[in-house]
Structures are given as structure tokens and as C-alpha cells.
Design an enzyme around this catalytic site. Structure first.
Site, PDB file in Angstrom:
ATOM      1  CG  ASP A 108      -1.943   1.237   1.184  1.00  0.00           C
ATOM      2  OD1 ASP A 108      -1.558   2.309   0.961  1.00  0.00           O
ATOM      3  OD2 ASP A 108      -3.046   0.691   1.433  1.00  0.00           O
ATOM      4  CG  HIS A 109       1.487   4.355  -3.129  1.00  0.00           C
ATOM      5  ND1 HIS A 109       0.033   4.181  -3.777  1.00  0.00           N
ATOM      6  CD2 HIS A 109       1.429   5.623  -3.190  1.00  0.00           C
ATOM      7  CE1 HIS A 109      -0.504   5.389  -3.714  1.00  0.00           C
ATOM      8  NE2 HIS A 109       0.439   6.058  -3.524  1.00  0.00           N
TER       9      HIS A 109
ATOM     10  CG  HIS B  55      -4.098   4.486  -0.754  1.00  0.00           C
ATOM     11  ND1 HIS B  55      -3.311   3.467  -0.985  1.00  0.00           N
ATOM     12  CD2 HIS B  55      -4.368   4.873  -2.095  1.00  0.00           C
ATOM     13  CE1 HIS B  55      -2.910   3.097  -2.203  1.00  0.00           C
ATOM     14  NE2 HIS B  55      -3.583   4.039  -2.713  1.00  0.00           N
TER      15      HIS B  55
HETATM   16  C1  BG6 Z   1      -3.586   5.091  -6.265  1.00  0.00           C
HETATM   17  C2  BG6 Z   1      -4.853   5.267  -6.947  1.00  0.00           C
HETATM   18  O1  BG6 Z   1      -3.590   3.983  -5.407  1.00  0.00           O
HETATM   19  O2  BG6 Z   1      -3.430   6.193  -5.546  1.00  0.00           O
HETATM   20  C3  BG6 Z   1      -5.013   6.575  -7.908  1.00  0.00           C
HETATM   21  O3  BG6 Z   1      -5.148   4.115  -7.875  1.00  0.00           O
HETATM   22  C4  BG6 Z   1      -4.500   7.801  -6.820  1.00  0.00           C
HETATM   23  O4  BG6 Z   1      -6.220   6.962  -8.224  1.00  0.00           O
HETATM   24  C5  BG6 Z   1      -3.321   7.441  -6.359  1.00  0.00           C
HETATM   25  O5  BG6 Z   1      -4.424   8.967  -7.713  1.00  0.00           O
HETATM   26  C6  BG6 Z   1      -2.779   8.635  -5.268  1.00  0.00           C
HETATM   27  O6  BG6 Z   1      -1.431   8.481  -4.833  1.00  0.00           O
HETATM   28  P1  BG6 Z   1      -0.798   9.656  -4.373  1.00  0.00           P
HETATM   29  O7  BG6 Z   1       0.708   9.195  -3.966  1.00  0.00           O
HETATM   30  O8  BG6 Z   1      -0.517  10.588  -5.675  1.00  0.00           O
HETATM   31  O9  BG6 Z   1      -1.353  10.434  -3.262  1.00  0.00           O
END
Ligand code: BG6
Length: 496
Positions: free
Chosen positions: A182-183, A245
Site C-alpha cells: 500500500d504505497h 490508503h
Molecule cells: C492510487 C490510486 O493508488 O493512488 C490513484 O489508484 C490515486 O487513483 C493515487 O491517484 C494517489 O496517490 P498519491 O501518492 O498521488 O497520493
């Protein structure tokens, strides 16, 4: 701890994620000197590439590959660690046999050893098939090294499919070798939430129902779905952002102190937190959850057409691009404290933040001098991105006669803490997996618990029991989301 020699196998290596995030992240690790001397990255997918074609696509012709301060020689040396294996069908046993043979060959030629990371960055329908095939070929456990499996989102489509997916992959790989990525957990500021809370003496005593009025978490994006309509329409904001997230961010904000700062202790606390979320039953959905879709408008990223007119989106689509919700956590710390979470595409700013609003003092002592003193919000604003940092807002006396009060803030910027670039989320997470450090990956049981909370909401939506609202692209979302705050004080913080 240092990193063992290994091969990182990326399934779906010719896809978007590999180009945008994964290859640049591995290059960052290379530049930082984190990769072991004996290392290979083996891209695998259906496209018919040679090693050279692959290097060209993901390194030399890749617009997301930033060389930064690296020399051409560095880039060349890095690219020579990249190899490619094409797979005709992924599930064919022959394919995986060929892959296994290639891994042995790489070891013979380059001495990269027999430790493997398998990264699933393919369409989700292959998430069970590939681990099954790897197990059949004996690549799930090796006597001469270790094997780890990284699984990208989406992890399941609903509770039932997530449970099934866990069951499938756990029958091929042991749980402690499965890394569900989960990044958001790779973001420094999300990790910093734990440090803010548990390394300081003065926040934690206030961090509970006695002093906290409400907690809100916002993840706003200015972009629309762009060319991702095909994917997004199957998913929607709830599955795309909230289930994974934002619930992870929530866990860092609300969990109990772990007994130690290690993976089992932290993951146990997160699981407990997810289990204490008060279920939003089908009949509560209309009062606690607002879904909406954007219509034509103008955002900071430019003019956008309505979601339903976006490429790949059916004109009758009922997929939400915005979610706002209110819920409670039934435990001793948080009893009665409302939590608000929202996320959306085409909002006015790109911003992720957590706002803790503290209760007012018991008496409005200075109210005769100033109405403002009644409503002076004590807020802690934790900016996850951009402008990573934290601000504490509180009242101060306006110089001069009487006792007029004004809100001021103490503002800290994360970038002042280091001269180096803050590592990108994928860089940090990949390095952790290489080290065998799972703390920042989601454990199977907590993914299921997070789904259990979200599932009834999705079911109510599917049954069309609640309206789908709309909002103009470039606005802060539908008005109905403001009504969630009725009787709960401050309202959404909409910075400009
Ligand atoms: C991704 C989603 O996991 O996270 C995207 O699939 C979203 O739709 C993105 O834009 C948002 O990530 P960050 O790191 O730009 O907040």
C-alpha cells in the site's frame, strides 16, 4: 541490515506501474548504494521483448526515468542489471518452467544467487494464478535461499474476494513471505504519524475522547480519471482510495501504542483498530456516507469533461469519484469521537492531510471581548502531502487593549529536517521487502478487517439504496457532504 543478493522478478513489467514507479524506484536504490552487488531485475510479461528492448522501454525511452545527478555510465551499469523473460500466457506451466530455467541461468552467469522477490503488477485476475504456478515450479520456497511475494492493489474487490484471495495465496506462500503493498505506508509523513504520537510526551495524553472533538482525513486530487477510466470505473473512490490508503492512514492516527516498534506489534494494533470500527450498516449508509460524481468544470489541472464523458467510462456509470463519510470507533480511547474521511478527483487542490480538532476550553472566558474567542479552533494539521509537515493552531492575544484572541499557527516543514530528497514511497517499500522487513506492508487479517468495514457500504450502493450526488469539477465536492458534520462542530477544512 544489509540486503542479500537476489533477483527481483516483476510480472507485468511492460505495464504502466513498472515504468512510472517501480523501475525508477529500483534505480533510486541503485544510486543510493542500497542494492547488493549481485542483483538482477527480471521483467516478465506477455510482450515479446529482448533484454535490449526492455532496457530501452523502461530506462532509456522511459519519460518517468529521471537520471537526476547520475552519470550516463551509472545508467548504463544499472540497465545491464535488467533482463526480460516473455511469458505467453502467465498461467501456462511451460512459462513458469522457462522462467525458473532463466533464474538458474542468471545465477550461473552473474552469481546472483537463489533469493527471489516476485512482484505481481499484473491485472488482478492473475493474482492467484501466478503464485500457484510459482509454487508448482518450487519457486515459492527455496532450500538455498528465500522467496517473497509482493502483491499490488487492488487486493480483492470486496470482502468475499479478498478473503478468497488471501486463502489462495496463503496456500502457496507462507504469510510472512507475502508483502501486500500500500504505497501510502511508504510515505514518510504517514510513518511520521507514529513518531509524532509515540515519541512525544505531550501529544499522546491529549490523543483521546477527553480532549479531541473530531478527526478528519482528506485526500484531495485535482486530476480527473484521465485515461484510466477503464480501470477506475470498475473501482471508484471507495475501493481506489478509502479501503486501502485512507484506512491505513486512519490506523496510524487512531491505533493504540504498540508494545514494541516491530512488525507483529504494530500490525496487531492496526488489526485491533480495524476491528473496533463501528459497522456502518446498510441502513446507516444514507446518513453517514455521501457518494458523488464530478461534472464538467475547471480545475487547477485544466478544463475537464464530466466523469461520464471521460474515455473508457460508460455514459450511465454510477461509479463514485468522491466519497465523504463519518464514522465512530468503539473503543475506550475514541468512544463518541466522530471521524470524517473524504477523497475525490477534480477537487480544488492536490492535498492529503489529517486534522485533529481539540475540544474548546470549558469556559469562553474572553467572549465579551470578541466573538472569535468562542470559536478559536485548536487544531493540529498534519500535512501528508504536499508541503509535508505539521501545523498547530491556537489562540493568542491580539496586542492592545482588552483580551482579543486570534488564531495563529506554529508551522513545521518536513523538508527542513533533511538536505536529501525524501525517498519516494515505492523506493522505501521495495528496500524494506529486500531486507525482509514487513512492518510497512499490510497483513492479511487486517486487509480482511478493512474490507469488512467497507463491504456493507458498497452493497448498499450496488442495491441503489442511496443517491449518487454530483459536484462541479473544481469544487470541494457535493454540499451533502457538509451535512455529515451537523452537530459535530468545525466542518471540513477546505484550504485555499
Ligand atoms: C492510487 C490510486 O493508488 O493512488 C490513484 O489508484 C490515486 O487513483 C493515487 O491517484 C494517489 O496517490 P498519491 O501518492 O498521488 O497520493
Amino acid at each position: 541490515s544489509s540486503v542479500d543478493s537476489h533477483v527481483l522478478v516483476i510480472f507485468g513489467a511492460s505495464g504502466d506501474l513498472a515504468q512510472r514507479k517501480l523501475i525508477p524506484a529500483v534505480f533510486d536504490l541503485f544510486r543510493g548504494g542500497y542494492l547488493p552487488e549481485k542483483f538482477a531485475l527480471l521483467g516478465a510479461s506477455r510482450t515479446d521483448f529482448t533484454d535490449e528492448d526492455f532496457r530501452k522501454k523502461v530506462v532509456f525511452d522511459n519519460e518517468h526515468f529521471e537520471q537526476k545527478d547520475a552519470s550516463d555510465d551509472d545508467v548504463k551499469t544499472f540497465s545491464e542489471k535488467l533482463f526480460y523473460q516473455d511469458l505467453a500466457s502467465y498461467d501456462g506451466e511451460k512459462d513458469i518452467e522457462a522462467l525458473a530455467a532463466r533464474l538458474i541461468k542468471l545465477d550461473e552467469e552473474y552469481g546472483v544467487g537463489k533469493n527471489y522477490i516476485f512482484y505481481l503488477s499484473t491485472p488482478p485476475k492473475l493474482y492467484s494464478t501466478i503464485p500457484g504456478a510459482l509454487a508448482k515450479a518450487g519457486l515459492n520456497e527455496s532450500e538455498e535461499g528465500w522467496s517473497r511475494l509482493i502483491v499490488e492493489k487492488p487486493f480483492g474487490y470486496d470482502e468475499e474476494s479478498a478473503v478468497k484471495l488471501n486463502k489462495d495465496i496463503q496456500s502457496y506462500f507462507r504469510e510472512n513471505t507475502i508483502y501486500r503493498i500500500d504505497h501510502y505506508l511508504g510515505k514518510e509523513t504517514v510513518q511520521n504519524l507514529l513518531v509524532t504520537r509515540f515519541a512525544n510526551g505531550f501529544f499522546e495524553p491529549l490523543w483521546n475522547r477527553n480532549y479531541v472533538q473530531s478527526v478528519q482525513i482528506t485526500a484531495a486530487e485535482t486530476v480527473g480519471v484521465g485515461s484510466r477510466g477503464g480501470y477506475y470505473d470498475e473501482s471508484g473512490a471507495m475501493r481506489d482510495m478509502v479501503q486501502n490508503h485512507l484506512l491505513q492512514v486512519l490506523a496510524h492516527v487512531a491505533m493504540e501504542p504498540p508494545i514494541r516498534a516491530d512488525a507483529p506489534s504494530i500490525r496487531d494494533e492496526k488489526l485491533k483498530l480495524f476491528k473496533s470500527l463501528r459497522p456502518i450498516t446498510k441502513k446507516d449508509v444514507k446518513n453517514q456516507v455521501v457518494r458523488a460524481q464530478y461534472t464538467e468544470g475547471r480545475t487547477k489541472s485544466g478544463d475537464v469533461v464530466s466523469y461520464r464523458d471521460a474515455e473508457g467510462v460508460p455514459s450511465e456509470s454510477k461509479t463514485e469519484t468522491y466519497v465523504g463519510m463519518k464514522f465512530f470507533i468503539d473503543n475506550w480511547r475514541w468512544a463518541g469521537v466522530p471521524f470524517f474521511v473524504r477523497t475525490g478527483k477534480c477537487l480544488p487542490l492536490k492535498l492529503t492531510e489529517v486534522v485533529i480538532t481539540f475540544k474548546n476550553p470549558p469556559q469562553a472566558l474572553f467572549s465579551e471581548y470578541d466573538d472569535y474567542a468562542m470559536s478559536c479552533d485548536n487544531q493540529l494539521i498534519i500535512r501528508i502531502q504536499p508541503d509535508e509537515g505539521m501545523a498547530l493552531e491556537f489562540g493568542m492575544k491580539v496586542p492592545g487593549e482588552g483580551f482579543r484572541v486570534k488564531n495563529v499557527d506554529m508551522d513545521f516543514f518536513y523538508r527542513d529536517l533533511t538536505k536529501n530528497d525524501v525517498p519516494a514511497a515505492y523506493t522505501r517499500l521495495l528496500l524494506d521487502c529486500m531486507k525482509g522487513e514487513p512492518t510497512l506492508y499490510a497483513r492479511g487479517d487486517s486487509v480482511e478487517a478493512a474490507w469488512a468495514f467497507i463491504d456493507p457500504i458498497l452493497k448498499a450502493w450496488e442495491a441503489d439504496e442511496v443517491p449518487l450526488y454530483s459536484y462541479t469539477a473544481g469544487s470541494w465536492g457535493p454540499l451533502q457532504a457538509d451535512a455529515l458534520w451537523k452537530g459535530e462542530g468545525s466542518g471540513w477544512r477546505n484550504p485555499s
